[in-house]
Design an enzyme around this catalytic site. Structure first.
Site, PDB file in Angstrom:
ATOM      1  N   GLU A 273       0.854  -1.341  -0.041  1.00  0.00           N
ATOM      2  CA  GLU A 273      -0.192   0.011   0.034  1.00  0.00           C
ATOM      3  C   GLU A 273       0.845   1.277  -0.013  1.00  0.00           C
ATOM      4  OE1 GLU A 273      -2.671  -0.683   3.297  1.00  0.00           O
ATOM      5  OE2 GLU A 273      -4.161  -1.751   2.000  1.00  0.00           O
ATOM      6  N   ASP A 346      -8.202  -9.295   3.870  1.00  0.00           N
ATOM      7  CA  ASP A 346      -8.162  -8.303   4.966  1.00  0.00           C
ATOM      8  C   ASP A 346      -8.942  -8.066   6.087  1.00  0.00           C
ATOM      9  OD1 ASP A 346      -7.069  -5.819   6.003  1.00  0.00           O
ATOM     10  OD2 ASP A 346      -7.437  -4.564   4.328  1.00  0.00           O
ATOM     11  N   GLU A 374     -12.427  -2.393  12.230  1.00  0.00           N
ATOM     12  CA  GLU A 374     -12.318  -1.666  11.007  1.00  0.00           C
ATOM     13  C   GLU A 374     -13.346  -2.161  10.175  1.00  0.00           C
ATOM     14  OE1 GLU A 374      -8.723  -2.133   8.828  1.00  0.00           O
ATOM     15  OE2 GLU A 374      -9.459  -1.170   7.112  1.00  0.00           O
TER      16      GLU A 374
HETATM   17  O1  GCW Z   1      -6.966  -3.020   5.746  1.00  0.00           O
HETATM   18  C1  GCW Z   1      -5.898  -2.110   5.342  1.00  0.00           C
HETATM   19  C2  GCW Z   1      -6.407  -0.654   6.219  1.00  0.00           C
HETATM   20  C3  GCW Z   1      -5.334   0.117   6.322  1.00  0.00           C
HETATM   21  C4  GCW Z   1      -4.063  -0.614   6.924  1.00  0.00           C
HETATM   22  C5  GCW Z   1      -3.813  -1.767   6.177  1.00  0.00           C
HETATM   23  C6  GCW Z   1      -2.837  -2.826   6.757  1.00  0.00           C
HETATM   24  C7  GCW Z   1      -2.394   0.234   8.336  1.00  0.00           C
HETATM   25  O2  GCW Z   1      -7.563  -0.450   5.748  1.00  0.00           O
HETATM   26  O3  GCW Z   1      -5.822   1.144   7.215  1.00  0.00           O
HETATM   27  O4  GCW Z   1      -2.912   0.397   7.308  1.00  0.00           O
HETATM   28  O5  GCW Z   1      -4.656  -2.677   6.238  1.00  0.00           O
HETATM   29  O6  GCW Z   1      -3.090  -3.551   7.558  1.00  0.00           O
HETATM   30  O7  GCW Z   1      -1.469  -2.553   6.529  1.00  0.00           O
END
Ligand code: GCW
Length: 679
Positions: A273, A346, A374
């Site tokens: 990311e 995720d 989340e």
């Molecule tokens: O699911 C995603 C989240 C991000 C997070 C990422 C991760 C910290 O939306 O906010 O970043 O995973 O786990 O690195």
């Protein structure tokens, strides 16, 4: 006259203060979590036959709160079977002896006694406890500016601008709470890391926290930005094979350990990311991790290297961590642990386990669970997560893991977690990190007396109603959000409401719901079978065969692995469409049942706590209907199928719901006004 008046005023003040004091003594105090309040009333005799700060805290905790009559002896005694943190509690008449190899072991033993006390359980036989994992870590996604990524309980606990000079009393309370459930490591900052945390200025601040946590057996770790040498000291590269880069990390580690001799090590999110990493310099994850591990090694530190990677180009996001990491098996130094999210995508309300677990036999691995909600309704929904983690440990054997991490749900809200019942998730994570064989039922029955009932004497039927409410809550969320293996139907960015239609221009396809649900006139679901992405091939037997065919794949993962026609015949005999609708309905009914259980418990719950949860449950009930309507109206349009008769008609229109825009940070349910005006 003036004197008489003064006396009158001071008497009045004393009376009012007394009233206020006794009211507050009765009031719910969310800040206390599940811990006993200090009171000198018990006067148990505690004999301390051990040195050190942790042992002293153990003794003090028992002196303050243990209500037994006899003597409790706390003794450090060599006992190989107990390891570093284990303990033994031996009752003998009214007396108890707690033994351990370390002061921290005694501290854990003391908290065990207090836990039994709060459950009203006698200590009448020998108790031996040894944690399943040596490393039981909380990951904070806290930014240095005080915000928390995916945090729903206020701002960060760490007041960086005040440190090192000013020390909040909550740091110690936090350490105490963690120790009481067995957590022994904390990563203070977000994995999307600012390099500044590694600057001299911040190391000094971190040192203060480490000093406060140490007596509670807790080590501090930091998330490290892989490009820190470039960002902090203008090195031209962060290439892990560059000598100056390696030297920079060695020096940095020396500097950290000079301030914090028991520093735990680094957590790294690399090439994920947008974060920098070794692949930016043509190197592998192993080369990057090992370079940092070698800088930490002389000091005994560890690298926790995350496997949460997915590039925008590959066909199936669920396959990517495995594709990138599995070939690196055996290439990591032994003070590196690869940290893997429980599922392959995720932290969805339900995912199968990540096939990377067990696929790297020569590499230490650890699981990353998400305690913060989340994808499970933030701090608005009750979602007790122990059942989810129990499910995970049904697939992935704890013995195959070296350590465990949980993404914290803690902020500076007075009650720490926003939703008061979300405290149970912090608690459950700690307890499962200590003993993954505990059942969700056992954990909730441990937590409820201290976390919810307080001094109330609660009748058995009310207790079982509340236990059921907690235990069914995660499945309820799955049902009203994304049942049958559906995943990632969330609104963009904030991951709160339903947006199966979401399609902003220019967005990465694998951040969009349609990438995952693949609904079309022919059916719904992601084909990961051999005829599709074949993600199934990454799984070991018996799962590979089990998941490969829609006839053997469990219903609750069906659309994760298969794209099936709307009229596909389910095991129940119903069509896929009807069954999908019924799951959404069931989720909504479950929330209304949860509301009923809570209402019944009203007389036994402190009024502030009762009202807070009651209000959040009302939001959850509205959100559940919002989810059901949003998903069923949208999928109904695609499938062309009508709702079955036993499913409640929608209260929204699709147009209304499509128009909802929560923005990035406004989490209030939009359905509030819509629903109110309809009913
Ligand atoms: O699911 C995603 C989240 C991000 C997070 C990422 C991760 C910290 O939306 O906010 O970043 O995973 O786990 O690195």
């Amino acid at each position: 006259m003036v004197q008489a008046m003064n006396k009158y005023i001071s008497t009045f003040i004393t009376i009012v203060a007394g009233m206020l004091f006794s009211m507050s003594a009765m009031a719910y105090d969310g800040a206390r979590l599940w811990l006993p309040a200090a009171s000198d009333a018990n006067g148990a005799t505690v004999k301390l036959e051990a040195k050190g700060a942790a042992a002293a805290i153990a003794a003090q905790e028992l002196r303050d709160s243990w209500s037994g009559n006899g003597t409790v002896v706390l003794r450090v005694k060599r006992d190989k079977a107990l390891g570093e943190d284990g303990y033994r509690i031996i009752p003998s008449g009214d007396n108890l002896t707690v033994t351990a190899n370390s002061g921290t072991g005694l501290l854990y033993g003391a908290y065990h006694l207090l836990r039994m006390q709060s459950m009203g359980k006698p200590v009448d036989s020998v108790i031996t406890e040894v944690p399943a994992f040596d490393l039981r870590v909380l990951n904070h996604w806290d930014n240095l500016d005080g915000t928390i990524e995916r945090g729903y309980a206020g701002k960060s606990l760490w007041k960086w601008e005040e440190l090192p000079g000013k020390v909040s009393p909550r740091y110690k309370e936090y350490a105490r709470a963690n120790a009481s459930v067995g957590i022994n490591g904390v990563v203070l900052n977000n994995v999307n890391a600012s390099s500044r945390i590694l600057s001299r200025e911040y190391i000094e601040k971190v040192r203060v926290l480490a000093d406060i946590f140490r007596p509670y057996g807790i080590k501090v770790y930091l998330s490290a930005n892989f490009a820190a040498p470039m960002q902090l000291d203008s090195l031209p590269t962060a290439d892990p094979l560059d000598k100056d880069v390696a030297k920079w990390w060695k020096k940095k580690c020396d500097e950290i350990y000079a301030a914090i001799p028991d520093f735990g090590g680094f957590l790294v999110k690399a090439n994920s990311e947008g974060q920098p990493g070794p692949c930016d310099f043509g190197r592998t994850h192993a080369e990057g991790a090992n370079m940092m591990a070698r800088a930490l090694r002389p000091h005994g530190g560890k690298v926790m290297w995350r496997a949460f990677v997915y590039s925008p180009v590959d066909a199936d996001r669920a396959k990517q961590a495995y594709m990138e990491f599995q070939p690196l098996d055996g290439k990591f130094d032994d003070n590196v642990i690869v940290q893997i999210k429980n599922g392959p995508v995720d932290f969805q309300p339900r995912e199968p386990f990540s096939p990377l677990f067990g696929a790297m036999p020569s590499t230490p691995q650890m699981a990353e669970l998400q305690v913060t909600q989340e994808y499970l309704g933030h701090a608005n929904h009750v979602a007790f997560l122990a059942p989810m983690w129990e499910e995970f440990f049904g697939w992935v054997k704890p013995e195959s893991l070296k350590a465990i991490a949980g993404v914290a749900n803690i902020g500076d809200d007075e009650n720490w977690t926003g939703h008061p019942l979300a405290q149970a998730n912090w608690y459950a994570f700690g307890r499962l990190a200590w003993n993954p064989a505990l059942t969700s039922g056992e954990i909730v029955r441990e937590w409820l007396p201290a976390g919810v009932y307080g001094s109330h004497d609660v009748p058995a039927d009310i207790k079982s109603g509340i236990e059921d409410m907690m235990l069914m809550s995660r499945e309820a969320v799955v049902d009203y959000m994304m049942p049958l293996g559906l995943h990632h139907l969330f609104a963009f960015g904030h991951h709160y409401g339903p947006e199966p239609w979401c399609n902003p221009e220019g967005a990465r396809p694998d951040w969009l719901p349609s990438y995952y649900h693949r609904a079309d006139s022919a059916g719904i679901g992601f084909d990961r079978s051999p005829s599709g992405s074949n993600a199934i091939a990454q799984y070991p037997e018996p799962y590979r065969s089990l998941y490969a065919s829609s006839s053997t794949c469990p219903d609750n993962l069906l659309l994760w692995f298969h794209h099936l026609p709307w009229d596909y015949k389910m095991k129940s005999g119903a069509t896929l469409w009807d069954e999908l609708c019924r799951h959404y309905e069931r989720g909504c009914v479950a929330v209304s049942d949860m509301q009923k259980s809570w209402m019944k418990a009203k007389p036994y719950i402190a009024p502030e706590l009762y009202r807070d949860v009651e209000e959040r449950l009302a939001t959850q009930a509205r959100d559940a209907i919002w989810w059901k309507d949003g998903c069923l109206l949208y999928f109904g349009e695609i499938s062309g199928m009508p709702l079955p008769d036993d499913v409640t008609a929608p209260v929204h229109t699709l147009e209304q719901l499509r128009a909802v825009d929560l923005g990035i940070s406004n989490y209030e349910s939009p359905s509030t006004s819509l629903l109110n005006s309809k009913r």
